[in-house]
Design a protein around this motif. Structure first.
Motif, PDB file in Angstrom:
ATOM      1  N   TYR A  20       2.344  -5.416   2.808  1.00  0.00           N
ATOM      2  CA  TYR A  20       3.454  -5.234   3.741  1.00  0.00           C
ATOM      3  C   TYR A  20       3.751  -6.597   4.342  1.00  0.00           C
ATOM      4  CZ  TYR A  20       6.241  -3.295   7.607  1.00  0.00           C
ATOM      5  OH  TYR A  20       7.251  -3.003   8.487  1.00  0.00           O
ATOM      6  N   THR A  21       4.915  -7.143   4.009  1.00  0.00           N
ATOM      7  CA  THR A  21       5.254  -8.493   4.427  1.00  0.00           C
ATOM      8  C   THR A  21       6.745  -8.632   4.593  1.00  0.00           C
ATOM      9  OG1 THR A  21       5.004 -10.844   3.848  1.00  0.00           O
ATOM     10  CG2 THR A  21       5.443  -9.324   2.040  1.00  0.00           C
ATOM     11  N   ASN A  22       7.164  -9.683   5.248  1.00  0.00           N
ATOM     12  CA  ASN A  22       8.566 -10.054   5.253  1.00  0.00           C
ATOM     13  C   ASN A  22       8.909 -10.659   3.894  1.00  0.00           C
ATOM     14  OD1 ASN A  22       8.875  -9.340   8.012  1.00  0.00           O
ATOM     15  ND2 ASN A  22       7.977 -11.299   8.611  1.00  0.00           N
ATOM     16  N   ALA A  23      10.134 -10.423   3.428  1.00  0.00           N
ATOM     17  CA  ALA A  23      10.525 -10.886   2.093  1.00  0.00           C
ATOM     18  C   ALA A  23      10.376 -12.396   1.944  1.00  0.00           C
ATOM     19  CB  ALA A  23      11.961 -10.461   1.798  1.00  0.00           C
ATOM     20  N   SER A  24      10.574 -13.132   3.018  1.00  0.00           N
ATOM     21  CA  SER A  24      10.519 -14.593   2.937  1.00  0.00           C
ATOM     22  C   SER A  24       9.150 -15.121   2.536  1.00  0.00           C
ATOM     23  CB  SER A  24      10.942 -15.208   4.277  1.00  0.00           C
ATOM     24  OG  SER A  24      10.087 -14.757   5.321  1.00  0.00           O
ATOM     25  N   MET A  25       8.106 -14.306   2.686  1.00  0.00           N
ATOM     26  CA  MET A  25       6.769 -14.717   2.264  1.00  0.00           C
ATOM     27  C   MET A  25       6.626 -14.689   0.741  1.00  0.00           C
ATOM     28  SD  MET A  25       3.708 -15.726   3.155  1.00  0.00           S
ATOM     29  CE  MET A  25       3.514 -15.353   4.897  1.00  0.00           C
ATOM     30  N   ILE A  26       7.378 -13.834   0.075  1.00  0.00           N
ATOM     31  CA  ILE A  26       7.177 -13.613  -1.365  1.00  0.00           C
ATOM     32  C   ILE A  26       7.330 -14.887  -2.180  1.00  0.00           C
ATOM     33  CG2 ILE A  26       7.996 -12.346  -3.396  1.00  0.00           C
ATOM     34  CD1 ILE A  26       8.624 -10.001  -1.504  1.00  0.00           C
ATOM     35  N   PRO A  27       8.410 -15.676  -2.036  1.00  0.00           N
ATOM     36  CA  PRO A  27       8.504 -16.890  -2.854  1.00  0.00           C
ATOM     37  C   PRO A  27       7.444 -17.936  -2.524  1.00  0.00           C
ATOM     38  CG  PRO A  27      10.331 -16.784  -1.281  1.00  0.00           C
ATOM     39  CD  PRO A  27       9.641 -15.459  -1.241  1.00  0.00           C
TER      40      PRO A  27
END
Length: 321
Positions: free
Chosen positions: A174-181
């Motif tokens: 569970y994370t903010n999308a900005s962490m994914i890249p």
């Protein structure tokens, strides 16, 4: 003569009385009927149980305190939604104590699976017992605690992978999308399936090219990543139908319909303690109409055969029903 319905309603009423000392409104129940056929074996892949704190104490380091939500109330929800199966996820308010989740799973029997939150103090024997009870994954919650450091995110993710890989479990993030890249390669290299909560933490208003969403679509295409198209209200600014989420749901399904699962996020906790209140004060649950929420799935995916994969086949594979 007392019927099963009488017993269920009595249990819900008793739960409401118990909750009155702590709660404000209580968990929502659907007010809109489901408007499409739900296949047998359908699964709500994201729910929580909030037990009586006298039996299931809150974690001292929590950032909010929710109202209570019982297995009986969850059962009533799923009867209304025609959902046979459920996945119960340990919320952040319990830290690494999974007792309330296991309690909820036991109440649903073989139709329930669980996702645990663990730390160094959870022994291998404890994890093995949870696996026997039906736990199938480990959750890494970066969003609720505000973890924005990619190195800390990688550390937490890899620690979960090390405990999950020998048990055939997945790791749920569970994370903010900005962490994914920022840590995409860590997800790519994972030796276990990776599952993202709630559309990968996107915000619909930021558009399809917001940091993280193209990368999420690529991960889904790769085949080792699942996404829960759950909690649409968390991504949307257009309640009650969440129209701004439609292109995101369609893009993820088109990327790989065999890696998409659905969930309510019931009982819809609000994880932000209002200004001026203490984290120990009860924060009301969000009042979401889960019937209307489920009906959006038929908008996102009109093909009944694909919906069956999302609701039945994919959860059965991932959670080993």
């Amino acid at each position: 003569m007392t019927t099963r319905r009488d017993v269920l309603l009595g249990a819900i009423a008793a739960s409401a009385v118990s909750r009155a000392r702590w709660a404000i409104a209580g968990p929502s129940q659907p007010s809109t009927p489901v408007n499409f056929a739900i296949p047998p074996g359908a699964c709500d892949c994201h729910t929580h149980i909030h037990g009586d704190p006298a039996r299931f104490p809150w974690f001292d380091g929590r950032v909010y305190t929710p109202e209570l939500a019982s297995p009986e109330e969850m059962k009533a929800l799923h009867q209304a939604l025609h959902m046979q199966r459920v996945v119960i996820v340990t919320p952040s308010v319990y830290g690494t104590d999974n007792a309330a989740t296991l309690f909820g799973m036991k109440a649903r029997g073989s139709d329930a699976r669980g996702v645990a939150v663990i730390g160094p103090n959870n022994s291998d024997a404890e994890l093995d017992a949870m696996a026997k009870a039906g736990v199938r994954g480990v959750r890494v919650n970066l969003a609720t605690g505000g973890i924005n450091d990619p190195e800390e995110a990688k550390r937490r993710f890899n620690a979960a992978v090390n405990r999950a890989k020998d048990r055939g479990w997945h790791v749920q993030v569970y994370t903010n999308a900005s962490m994914i890249p920022l840590i995409k390669e860590t997800f790519v290299a994972a030796p276990v399936p990776v599952v993202f909560d709630h559309f990968g933490g996107i915000q619909a208003a930021a558009g399809l090219q917001q940091p993280g969403f193209p990368e999420l679509v690529g991960l889904v295409k790769s085949g080792n990543t699942y996404v829960k198209i759950s909690g649409a209200y968390r991504a949307s600014t257009l309640a009650p139908n969440y129209d701004d989420v439609v292109p995101f749901a369609k893009a993820l399904i088109a990327a790989n319909p065999d890696r998409i699962i659905w969930g309510t996020d019931w009982p819809h906790p609000d994880s932000v303690t209002p200004p001026g209140r203490k984290t120990s004060d009860v924060t009301p649950l969000l009042q979401i109409d889960d019937g209307r929420l489920l009906n959006q799935l038929a908008v996102w995916e009109p093909d009944a055969a694909v919906r069956k994969r999302i609701l039945v086949d994919n959860p059965a594979r991932l959670y080993k029903f």
